[in-house]
Design an enzyme around this catalytic site. Sequence first.
Site, PDB file in Angstrom:
ATOM      1  CG  ASP A  14       2.320   1.374  10.114  1.00  0.00           C
ATOM      2  OD1 ASP A  14       1.799   2.070  10.997  1.00  0.00           O
ATOM      3  OD2 ASP A  14       2.370   1.714   8.921  1.00  0.00           O
TER       4      ASP A  14
ATOM      5  CB  SER B 207       8.949   6.851   9.701  1.00  0.00           C
ATOM      6  OG  SER B 207       8.147   6.481  10.793  1.00  0.00           O
TER       7      SER B 207
ATOM      8  NE  ARG C  39      -0.770  -1.108   9.411  1.00  0.00           N
ATOM      9  CZ  ARG C  39      -0.626  -1.746   8.259  1.00  0.00           C
ATOM     10  NH1 ARG C  39      -0.795  -3.065   8.204  1.00  0.00           N
ATOM     11  NH2 ARG C  39      -0.329  -1.101   7.143  1.00  0.00           N
TER      12      ARG C  39
ATOM     13  CE  LYS D 146      -2.365   0.860   3.806  1.00  0.00           C
ATOM     14  NZ  LYS D 146      -2.048   2.189   4.387  1.00  0.00           N
ATOM     15  CB  SER D 147       3.944   2.140   1.874  1.00  0.00           C
ATOM     16  OG  SER D 147       3.407   1.961   3.157  1.00  0.00           O
TER      17      SER D 147
ATOM     18  CE  LYS E  54      -7.345   3.227   6.785  1.00  0.00           C
ATOM     19  NZ  LYS E  54      -5.978   3.439   6.304  1.00  0.00           N
TER      20      LYS E  54
ATOM     21  CB  SER F 116       3.079  11.190  10.039  1.00  0.00           C
ATOM     22  OG  SER F 116       2.921  10.284   8.972  1.00  0.00           O
ATOM     23  CB  SER F 117       7.701   9.340   7.307  1.00  0.00           C
ATOM     24  OG  SER F 117       6.847   8.226   7.097  1.00  0.00           O
ATOM     25  CD  GLN F 118       1.061   8.241   5.973  1.00  0.00           C
ATOM     26  OE1 GLN F 118       0.079   8.972   6.066  1.00  0.00           O
ATOM     27  NE2 GLN F 118       0.997   6.945   6.230  1.00  0.00           N
TER      28      GLN F 118
END
Length: 411
Positions: A290, A172, A364, A22-23, A388, A144-146
């Site tokens: 995660d 991350s 998760r 997904k990433s 998801k 968050s690294s996002q």
Amino acid sequence: MNLLTQTTQHDLQALIAITGSKSETNRLLLLQALYPNITLENTSNSDDSEVMQKALSGNDEIVDIHHAGTAMRFLTAYFAVNEGREVVLTGSPRMQERPIKVLVEALEQLGAQITYEKEEGYPPIRIKGQKITAHKVSIPANVSSQYISALLLVAPKLENGIELTLVGEITSVPYIKMTLALLNDLDIQTSFIENVITVHPKKEVESKVMTVESDWSSASYFFSLAALARTATISLTSYKETSLQGDSALVEIYKQMGVTSHFDGNKITLTKQNDFVYTDLNLELNNTPDIAQTIVVTCLGLGIGCHLTGLHTLKIKETDRLEALRIELTKLGANISVTNDSLILVATKTINQDVSIATYNDHRMAMAFAPLGLKVPIIIDNAEVVSKSYPDFWTDLKSLGFIVLQRWSFT
């Protein structure tokens, strides 16, 4: 509600095909929107990736990404630099509680026009796409690294690229390096020196087929199953020994829980070690938060304790995962304590059975607790939430001999 009974198949053998990460998929979908001559293979079939793809290909003024946190971050940056496009980006009630201010402020440093529709700092947000010429921006490194990846992914399409300064201790790192590696695969020049990341502009890229590696976060549940089984030989495809995904750290972590990993081409085989001597775990998971849920549940099933740190980003996920773990593990009879960035599980040899595990709309939570069905009958509420990230999870569990009652009836 699903009743996941204790499987009678304690000797696990199977070959499981898990779809793309997904990433990686969500990063590549955004890059494909910027450079349409990219072709993608083995993409994730997760809800999050489907939502991402729909948002990127549609023309709606209101873009609802539901529970998809990655899509919220990546699309905020994408629409901010999509000159002439105006959208309202929104999501589920939980998504509207998850902060976005750090990313919005970073984009505003570059000249983006973003306003809050409701509460400041949170979605929904109204984005008016602009031509961005500024290129220097800073952002806290422990978020968050996002947020960071969102900026990096749109950077090559900006007139002057980006010079991004990360302030403080970086969280991350593997996910940041994943983003940069995917850019490099498209011959986009980048550098990551100390706390400064530079991405150079590139108007066009050559046509290319990019194959997504299977998802290591999804693989974590099979590492857990292998650890908890009496014997196990579980093969997973398609995985690389040198992976871009930080969660590939599972290989080394689960060695400490009696699971060996063997790579053969694009296949990894997990084997339970006989007569393994278990000890409590002490792990720093700053780069791989995660998989914390999977690890702590595995430790409970093995009757060992653990001290996990580096978990501060778990509080802003689909739920406050640290608090959710404390509540649900306590139901099972665990002695667990949590802080803002860590948890401690005390070793126990007994697990309460027929406990109903709340999943908090968090995929998760459902998947991390499912392997305990090897030890005791367990009830997973709202089990369909796995779609998801891993829609085939319950079907793949069936292939290992699990019996899931009520919503699904597997024999």
